[in-house]
Scaffold this motif. Structure first.
Motif: not given
Length: 495
Positions: A354-355, A361-365, A378-379, A416-419
């Motif tokens: 789920l995470i 999706l955040a990665y693609d954005c 982040v990665q 949190p890093a993606f946010l």
């Protein structure tokens, strides 16, 4: 932010941009075809996996396959140096720079295959699976096929031609599955997976070339090559780190716990990927292209991302909760009693799945908006934090400890890093909360229903059906208030 430009993009940019209404129709049509494609293919893979696990292959063979698949996926992330994405992302006529992309992709994939061919015994030994070297050499032929196919496949993605992709993927699936099943029942073991993968990729390459005629043309322009490498290498690095995140656990389990434990873990991880692959993979085939078209408007991008995330999470939460809450009965029913050790890790891996959906999706954005530095950071944080946690988890708790370590790092550090990175791109916590609030509320209610029903009804087949039906009904009732947001207005802002 400004979109990425090629030297000739300005002259054709005005003619290349679609009208807003056309873009909305293209994205919605492509999303529908992509979802149908992914569901059909994954159901087919699911049925094939059941046949192989029940009647042909044991945990040790699955472990060898898991090692070979892991190495292949990691190499694929850097296979064409990230330049293939330029076909989708760059402005202008892609046929002007496609020959250079094809030359770069083919050359890099050929070099990678040569490297893995000669180092296969060493790599397999280090990963605790010496028997995997032959399988590695065969399966990694897919590197070369993928490097050539990137250009025609990129044209199909750029044009939202997911109907054609469905036909190509069907050919790939039918041929690869037929070869795998025939060889597996003939006693070829894990090598059957490798031969099936190569056969399917050959079919996919031929299909892509026929669907996008004239795109397999080699050429070389030094100026374009420099621009492509400047664009692609950071993305290839980020992609490599992203796949390292998903596959480092296989390496840790294989080297620390052996092939049999790895077989159980690979089965559980594949089960946890059902929702990710069925829903998230379908969305990702159009999300990058869609976000790329919205990158110039922060407000449209935020709205499009929020709605896309809401749709993904709403569709994924019930599948994740069901598989987590009913892990033991589902594994026993589907694969048989000898695979029950995999059920212990499954609930934690479902949480991870789920995470991953939100993070992908955040990665693609972030890729679409040019936030390459943020992606790499982040990665890198994810991989660096994950490795020691997984090693400790394997020593303390076996495959369950590895699964728990995954969730700890992902939820505590990576989300949190993606946010924060999304916030820098104009997508606030308010957009994220609006997308996720009702699905998470419904998932919590589902979990309570499952726990209660398991206490009252037990774990038989009939009880499993009743429990699942009741939990799904509860979830639907909980998420109904969000239906207007998810359906939205059919505007060009909708991704």
């Amino acid at each position: 932010m400004d979109s990425v430009r090629t030297p000739d993009s300005e002259t054709s940019e005005a003619n290349d941009a679609p009208a807003p209404d056309s873009l909305g129709r293209q994205v919605r049509s492509a999303a529908r075809w992509s979802l149908i494609n992914t569901v059909v293919m994954r159901l087919g893979n699911f049925a094939t996996g059941i046949l192989l696990a029940r009647f042909a292959l044991g945990p040790a063979e699955w472990g060898v396959y898991g090692i070979a698949q892991t190495v292949l996926l990691v190499l694929l992330s850097a296979n064409e140096l990230g330049v293939g994405l330029a076909i989708i992302r760059w402005d202008g006529d892609p046929r002007r720079f496609a020959p250079t992309v094809l030359t770069l992709g083919t050359a890099s994939s050929g070099l990678l295959y040569a490297a893995i061919f000669f180092s296969a015994p060493t790599v397999a030994g280090l990963l605790g699976s010496p028997d995997a070297s032959g399988v590695l050499r065969v399966m990694c032929l897919c590197l070369v096929l993928d490097g050539v196919a990137q250009v025609p496949a990129g044209f199909l993605t750029r044009e939202f031609a997911q109907g054609k992709r469905m036909i190509i993927d069907a050919l790939n699936f039918v041929l690869s599955t037929a070869v795998t099943l025939v060889l597996a029942f003939a006693g070829w073991g894990a090598m059957s997976f490798a031969c099936g993968a190569v056969a399917g990729n050959i079919a996919a390459l031929i299909g892509c070339a026929l669907a996008a005629p004239g795109t397999l043309r080699f050429g070389w322009d030094p100026e374009q090559a420099r621009a492509l490498l400047k664009f692609g290498l950071p993305l290839a690095g980020a992609s490599l780190l992203a796949l390292a995140v998903v596959n480092v656990d296989t390496m840790v389990v294989g080297s620390s716990l052996g092939q049999v434990a790895l077989g159980f873990y690979v089965l559980a991880f594949n089960m946890s990927g059902w929702p990710v692959r069925i829903i998230s993979e379908a969305a990702r085939r159009v999300s990058f292209a869609g976000f790329s078209r919205l990158a110039g408007s922060p407000q449209a991008l935020a709205q499009g991302f929020s709605r896309a995330l809401g749709v993904l999470v709403t569709g994924t939460v019930p599948l994740c909760v069901l598989l987590a809450g009913l892990a033991g009965p589902v594994v026993h029913l589907v694969y048989g009693s000898r695979w029950l050790p995999a059920a212990d890790a499954l609930p934690w891996l479902m949480a991870l799945g789920l995470i991953r959906i939100g993070c992908e999706l955040a990665y693609d954005c972030l890729v679409a908006t040019g936030q390459r530095r943020a992606l790499i950071l982040v990665q890198a944080l994810w991989v660096v934090s994950l490795i020691p946690v997984l090693v400790i988890g394997a020593r303390l708790g076996g495959i369950v400890g590895v699964s728990q370590g995954h969730v700890l790092v992902a939820a505590g550090l990576v989300v949190p890093a993606f946010l924060y990175a999304l916030g820098q791109a104009g997508i606030s916590l308010r957009h994220i909360a609006k997308a996720c609030a009702w699905p998470l509320f419904g998932g919590t209610a589902m979990a309570l229903v499952i726990l209660t029903a398991k206490q009252l009804l037990g774990a038989g087949t009939l009880a499993l059906l009743v429990t699942g039906t009741a939990a799904l009904a509860c979830y639907v009732a909980c998420v109904l208030p969000s239906r207007r947001f998810l359906l939205g207005s059919r505007t060009p802002e909708t991704v």
